[in-house]
Write a protein that holds these residues in place. Structure first.
Motif, PDB file in Angstrom:
ATOM      1  N   VAL A  40       0.841  -1.205   0.000  1.00  0.00           N
ATOM      2  CA  VAL A  40       0.000   0.000   0.000  1.00  0.00           C
ATOM      3  C   VAL A  40       0.872   1.251   0.000  1.00  0.00           C
ATOM      4  O   VAL A  40       1.732   1.429   0.861  1.00  0.00           O
ATOM      5  CB  VAL A  40      -0.958   0.022   1.202  1.00  0.00           C
ATOM      6  N   ARG A  41       0.594   2.084  -0.966  1.00  0.00           N
ATOM      7  CA  ARG A  41       1.298   3.354  -1.142  1.00  0.00           C
ATOM      8  C   ARG A  41       0.313   4.479  -0.850  1.00  0.00           C
ATOM      9  O   ARG A  41      -0.784   4.521  -1.430  1.00  0.00           O
ATOM     10  CB  ARG A  41       1.796   3.411  -2.586  1.00  0.00           C
ATOM     11  N   ALA A  42       0.674   5.370   0.061  1.00  0.00           N
ATOM     12  CA  ALA A  42      -0.182   6.511   0.385  1.00  0.00           C
ATOM     13  C   ALA A  42       0.346   7.751  -0.325  1.00  0.00           C
ATOM     14  O   ALA A  42       1.484   8.161  -0.103  1.00  0.00           O
ATOM     15  CB  ALA A  42      -0.206   6.742   1.892  1.00  0.00           C
ATOM     16  N   CYS A  43      -0.474   8.314  -1.187  1.00  0.00           N
ATOM     17  CA  CYS A  43      -0.115   9.535  -1.929  1.00  0.00           C
ATOM     18  C   CYS A  43      -0.714  10.731  -1.194  1.00  0.00           C
ATOM     19  O   CYS A  43      -1.937  10.835  -1.062  1.00  0.00           O
ATOM     20  CB  CYS A  43      -0.648   9.466  -3.357  1.00  0.00           C
ATOM     21  N   VAL A  63       0.655   1.496   6.107  1.00  0.00           N
ATOM     22  CA  VAL A  63       1.110   1.649   4.726  1.00  0.00           C
ATOM     23  C   VAL A  63       2.592   1.294   4.599  1.00  0.00           C
ATOM     24  O   VAL A  63       3.351   1.348   5.557  1.00  0.00           O
ATOM     25  CB  VAL A  63       0.874   3.079   4.181  1.00  0.00           C
ATOM     26  N   ASP A  64       2.988   0.928   3.394  1.00  0.00           N
ATOM     27  CA  ASP A  64       4.373   0.578   3.104  1.00  0.00           C
ATOM     28  C   ASP A  64       5.181   1.763   2.587  1.00  0.00           C
ATOM     29  O   ASP A  64       6.404   1.768   2.684  1.00  0.00           O
ATOM     30  CB  ASP A  64       4.413  -0.529   2.036  1.00  0.00           C
ATOM     31  N   GLU A  65       4.491   2.750   2.020  1.00  0.00           N
ATOM     32  CA  GLU A  65       5.184   3.866   1.369  1.00  0.00           C
ATOM     33  C   GLU A  65       4.396   5.151   1.539  1.00  0.00           C
ATOM     34  O   GLU A  65       3.156   5.147   1.489  1.00  0.00           O
ATOM     35  CB  GLU A  65       5.366   3.568  -0.127  1.00  0.00           C
ATOM     36  N   LEU A  66       5.111   6.253   1.723  1.00  0.00           N
ATOM     37  CA  LEU A  66       4.522   7.586   1.729  1.00  0.00           C
ATOM     38  C   LEU A  66       5.067   8.347   0.525  1.00  0.00           C
ATOM     39  O   LEU A  66       6.278   8.556   0.417  1.00  0.00           O
ATOM     40  CB  LEU A  66       4.895   8.340   3.006  1.00  0.00           C
ATOM     41  N   SER A  67       4.192   8.741  -0.383  1.00  0.00           N
ATOM     42  CA  SER A  67       4.583   9.589  -1.505  1.00  0.00           C
ATOM     43  C   SER A  67       4.076  10.992  -1.196  1.00  0.00           C
ATOM     44  O   SER A  67       2.865  11.236  -1.168  1.00  0.00           O
ATOM     45  CB  SER A  67       3.978   9.075  -2.812  1.00  0.00           C
ATOM     46  N   VAL A  68       4.997  11.907  -0.946  1.00  0.00           N
ATOM     47  CA  VAL A  68       4.662  13.243  -0.433  1.00  0.00           C
ATOM     48  C   VAL A  68       4.802  14.250  -1.567  1.00  0.00           C
ATOM     49  O   VAL A  68       5.881  14.404  -2.137  1.00  0.00           O
ATOM     50  CB  VAL A  68       5.574  13.593   0.759  1.00  0.00           C
TER      51      VAL A  68
END
Length: 301
Positions: free
Chosen positions: A139-142, A172-177
């Motif tokens: 899961v990637r959170a944008c 989540v596995d990733e934070l895309s900021v």
């Protein structure tokens, strides 16, 4: 003084989804498939393929199911954006195992985008993220409007960090900021990503810049200095946000790869093959490709 730089960086190609979502002309499905395959052939290892959203609001994504069915492969992390339960249910009908969810830091942005405040949106997303993790999805959170909002102006960094905390606690596995409207300056980028790196050292952190004011490459350098080595980019500089007035395209993959490789940061991406991928999509766009590397290395313009 020597710059502190990583030996390699990961490019997450967002052109097929984020790059095309605001494109006025519908790009034929076969062309999208060729574009994705060609990007993969250039060395892209992580990519946003499409999004399961209502075609009423984003007509370009009406062929999402076919794109996913035809374009998954075992060598690439293939993301599909799914903003709500309905979209995630569609993901469950595919073999895709990586999902992107999104929300803005700003209430005003979210109210215009998803008709909810930030906290109302998170109240819906958190159970969905937990469900996805129980089913072993990546899961990637944008996170949109992490620096500035087109309606509220400058965002307090503490609000962005708080939202990141909520996503991390959800699993989540990733934070895309994201600098959604391209207003961030390098000092602001360095400051926020330094705090994020310190706070969330065990989470994949990705920087997402739009090149509205031609600061994206400078901001990538600032993010590198803050310890970030993952970047969302879009081949040809395609993109924009339909819910963020004035947002220009994403920073161009080819410009970022050129800069990184010149700094001896390995990306694993072949620039010549990347240009070939852009040539596939270029005739089907409503605007010209304006990235510097493309302009200097082709005769298209």
């Amino acid at each position: 003084m020597m710059l502190t730089l990583p030996k390699k960086a990961t490019i997450i190609e967002v052109g097929p989804r984020d790059g095309l979502q605001n494109e006025k002309l519908f790009v034929p499905t076969e062309i999208k498939k060729q574009f994705i395959a060609s990007l993969r052939g250039a060395g892209i290892k992580e990519m946003e393929l499409t999004s399961f959203v209502s075609p009423q609001w984003v007509p370009q994504m009406a062929d999402a199911a076919e794109v996913v069915f035809e374009c998954l492969d075992s060598l690439t992390r293939n993301f599909v954006l799914a903003p709500n339960q309905k979209g995630i249910n569609r993901v469950y009908m595919t073999n895709c195992n990586a999902v992107a969810v999104f929300i803005g830091v700003s209430d005003s942005f979210n109210q215009r985008n998803i008709n909810k405040t930030t906290q109302q949106g998170m109240a819906e997303l958190i159970p969905l993220i937990q469900e996805l993790k129980e089913k072993h999805y990546f899961v990637r959170a944008c996170i949109s409007t992490a620096f500035y909002c087109p309606f509220e102006g400058k965002i307090d960094p503490s609000h962005t960090i708080k939202l990141c905390h909520e996503f991390v606690e959800a699993g989540v596995d990733e934070l895309s900021v994201a600098d959604t409207i391209g207003m961030a300056a390098p000092n602001e980028v360095y400051s926020l990503f330094s705090q994020l790196k310190t706070t969330f050292g065990n989470i994949l952190l990705t920087a997402h810049f739009h090149d509205t004011r031609k600061l994206a490459l400078s901001n990538i350098l600032a993010a590198l200095q803050a310890g970030i080595d993952r970047f969302d980019t879009s081949a040809g500089g395609l993109g924009g946000c339909p819910f963020a007035p004035g947002a220009a395209g994403n920073v161009a993959t080819e410009d970022v790869v050129y800069m990184l490789e010149r700094m001896d940061i390995n990306t694993g991406i072949d620039l010549n093959k990347l240009l070939e991928a852009i040539e596939i999509i270029r005739p089907h766009l409503s605007r010209p490709i304006e990235s510097t590397y493309f302009r200097l290395n082709t005769f298209a313009n």
